[in-house]
Design a protein around this motif. Structure first.
Motif, short mmCIF file in Angstrom:
data_model
loop_
_atom_site.label_atom_id
_atom_site.label_comp_id
_atom_site.label_asym_id
_atom_site.label_seq_id
_atom_site.Cartn_x
_atom_site.Cartn_y
_atom_site.Cartn_z
N GLU A 9 0.83 -1.20 0.00
CA GLU A 9 0.00 0.00 0.00
C GLU A 9 0.87 1.26 0.00
O GLU A 9 2.01 1.25 0.47
CB GLU A 9 -0.93 0.01 1.22
CG GLU A 9 -1.97 -1.10 1.21
CD GLU A 9 -2.89 -1.01 2.41
OE1 GLU A 9 -2.72 -0.09 3.24
OE2 GLU A 9 -3.79 -1.87 2.52
N ALA A 10 0.27 2.35 -0.51
CA ALA A 10 0.98 3.63 -0.57
C ALA A 10 0.86 4.34 0.78
O ALA A 10 0.00 5.19 0.97
CB ALA A 10 0.38 4.50 -1.69
N THR A 11 1.72 3.97 1.72
CA THR A 11 1.72 4.60 3.04
C THR A 11 3.12 5.10 3.37
O THR A 11 4.13 4.62 2.83
CB THR A 11 1.30 3.61 4.14
OG1 THR A 11 2.31 2.59 4.28
CG2 THR A 11 -0.04 2.96 3.82
N ALA A 12 3.18 6.07 4.28
CA ALA A 12 4.47 6.62 4.69
C ALA A 12 5.35 5.54 5.31
O ALA A 12 6.56 5.50 5.08
CB ALA A 12 4.25 7.77 5.68
N ALA A 13 4.77 4.66 6.10
CA ALA A 13 5.55 3.61 6.74
C ALA A 13 6.18 2.68 5.71
O ALA A 13 7.34 2.28 5.85
CB ALA A 13 4.67 2.81 7.71
N GLU B 283 9.52 -7.16 1.53
CA GLU B 283 8.18 -7.13 2.11
C GLU B 283 7.90 -5.74 2.70
O GLU B 283 8.71 -5.19 3.45
CB GLU B 283 8.06 -8.19 3.23
CG GLU B 283 8.21 -9.62 2.74
CD GLU B 283 7.10 -10.05 1.80
OE1 GLU B 283 5.96 -9.53 1.94
OE2 GLU B 283 7.35 -10.89 0.92
N GLY B 284 6.74 -5.20 2.34
CA GLY B 284 6.31 -3.92 2.91
C GLY B 284 7.09 -2.72 2.43
O GLY B 284 6.97 -1.64 3.01
N ALA B 285 7.85 -2.84 1.35
CA ALA B 285 8.62 -1.71 0.82
C ALA B 285 7.91 -1.15 -0.40
O ALA B 285 7.80 -1.80 -1.44
CB ALA B 285 10.04 -2.14 0.45
N TYR B 286 7.40 0.08 -0.28
CA TYR B 286 6.70 0.72 -1.40
C TYR B 286 7.76 1.27 -2.36
O TYR B 286 8.62 2.07 -1.96
CB TYR B 286 5.80 1.85 -0.89
CG TYR B 286 4.93 2.47 -1.96
CD1 TYR B 286 3.75 1.86 -2.35
CD2 TYR B 286 5.31 3.66 -2.57
CE1 TYR B 286 2.96 2.42 -3.34
CE2 TYR B 286 4.51 4.23 -3.55
CZ TYR B 286 3.34 3.60 -3.94
OH TYR B 286 2.55 4.17 -4.93
N PRO B 287 7.71 0.87 -3.64
CA PRO B 287 8.83 1.16 -4.54
C PRO B 287 8.82 2.55 -5.16
O PRO B 287 9.87 3.06 -5.56
CB PRO B 287 8.66 0.10 -5.63
CG PRO B 287 7.18 -0.13 -5.70
CD PRO B 287 6.70 0.01 -4.27
N LEU B 288 7.64 3.17 -5.25
CA LEU B 288 7.52 4.43 -5.97
C LEU B 288 7.76 5.59 -5.01
O LEU B 288 6.83 6.27 -4.59
CB LEU B 288 6.13 4.53 -6.60
CG LEU B 288 6.07 4.30 -8.10
CD1 LEU B 288 4.63 4.18 -8.57
CD2 LEU B 288 6.76 5.44 -8.83
N VAL B 289 9.02 5.81 -4.65
CA VAL B 289 9.36 6.87 -3.73
C VAL B 289 10.09 7.99 -4.46
O VAL B 289 10.59 7.81 -5.57
CB VAL B 289 10.25 6.35 -2.57
CG1 VAL B 289 9.48 5.35 -1.73
CG2 VAL B 289 11.53 5.73 -3.10
#
Length: 378
Positions: free
Chosen positions: A279-283, A312-318
């Motif tokens: 998910e697209a979250t800050a965390a 795991e849990g790493a949002y790639p679009l930063v």
């Protein structure tokens, strides 16, 4: 200057998550996300103001990234409450315009969502007479794939599918590729209204950087601030594309999370190859930032970001917005205020304040490096 692995990466992760976990306690600044030149101090701004060491005063002009505009507004409110003799004026216009104005000597610093290219560094030497432009990471964020699709509240996409949507290779919402990523979701047989940035944009550069790494060859263009995909509509700035998605049914675009939140837009989760979509979250973005490496040399702190992460849990679009400044040769009448303002923005208080607006506080190990460079600016 590269970040070391193992212990240092672990320290980055701990620092990033500690800052993110404190967001609920860090609601500094007003809920007004407008970009006015004057800002009234809220309780959060007053609290932050007590921690700000003011410069000599005067007007500080800056321009560039629209992704960081909401962050600058929060910082201006706090800094203005503490330093009544200083005025911070920030004009958006996009990263490309900001770098151009910086290299023309029109602004004291520029915000850019992509690091200076070698040619831009060379051009900066004409303005930074005794030095050159450098990249100071200041605003951590994530790019939301925002959508407004009839009857769809949650959406999962992956790199190849996002690439094909924005290059007009997938044109219907019920396309089999989208349906395969969203079992059980009723997708309309409607045309996709894809919206991209019309201005040269660091957000575009980061999105296309992700597509170049994670689309399995579906995106055939190089990463760039200038949009290259086929078809679609366009709008100016992060605010512009967000407003278009809000108004246009069955539309999709990309914008910094702060704008998604401000406009109450839905954000797609990204299938990265991890056990479940992210998910697209800050965390989740903080998990990616914790593994960032410094690619710059000397006082230049440009980062290398892993768009293709499958952790795991790493949002790639930063994305990270850099404040572009001269290492030497800054404007003599504003360098003191420049250093004062940037010292606040990279402080724990400054980073936590923008965390409440949808940004990602940068890891402590990285902010410490930025804090060490700022006093050396001359």
């Amino acid at each position: 200057m590269k970040l070391q692995r193992n212990g240092r990466s672990k320290a980055l992760a701990i620092g990033a998550m500690a800052l993110v976990s404190s967001l609920s306690l860090a609601a500094c600044g007003s809920d007004d996300n407008t970009s006015s030149s004057t800002a009234t101090g809220s309780a959060g701004a007053s609290s932050s103001a007590a921690q700000i060491a003011c410069g000599k005063g005067g007007q500080l002009l800056a321009a560039g990234s629209t992704a960081q505009t909401n962050a600058i507004d929060v910082w201006k409110a706090a800094y203005g409450a503490a330093c009544s003799g200083s005025t911070i004026t920030y004009g958006g216009g996009g990263s490309g315009a900001g770098v151009q104005q910086f290299n023309q000597g029109k602004v004291s610093f520029a915000g850019s969502d992509s690091a200076l290219k070698p040619a831009e560094v060379d051009a900066s030497k004409a303005v930074c007479k005794t030095g050159q432009g450098i990249n100071l990471p200041m605003v951590g964020g994530l790019i939301s794939i925002v959508f407004n699709v009839d009857g769809v509240d949650k959406l999962v996409l992956d790199g190849p599918t996002v690439a094909k949507i924005f290059d007009s290779q997938i044109t219907k919402w019920n396309d089999p590729a989208i349906a395969a990523l969203n079992p059980g979701v009723t997708l309309p047989a409607a045309d996709i209204q894809a919206i991209h940035r019309s201005d040269d944009s660091g957000t575009t550069a980061n999105l296309t950087g992700y597509l170049a790494k994670a689309s399995a060859g579906a995106w055939t263009y190089p990463a760039s601030k200038t949009w290259a995909g086929k078809g679609g509509q366009s709008a100016n700035g992060s605010a512009g594309v967000s407003a278009q998605v809000k108004q246009v049914k069955n539309s999709i675009s990309y914008a910094e999370l702060s704008y998604a939140q401000t406009n109450n837009l839905k954000s797609a989760s990204i299938a990265t190859g991890a056990s479940k979509p992210v998910e697209a979250t800050a965390a989740n973005a903080a998990t990616t930032f914790a593994k960032a490496k410094i690619a710059g040399t000397g006082s230049d702190l440009a980062l290398s970001l892993d768009y293709a992460t499958k952790e795991e849990g790493a949002y790639p679009l930063v994305l990270v917005t850099y404040e572009i400044v001269c290492d030497k040769g800054n404007k003599a009448d504003t360098v003191d205020t420049l250093k004062s303002f940037l010292t606040y923005t990279i402080s724990d208080a400054g980073q936590q304040a923008i965390g409440a607006k949808g940004y990602v506080p940068l890891p402590k190990e990285l902010t410490t490096k930025v804090q060490a460079v700022i006093p050396t600016l001359a």
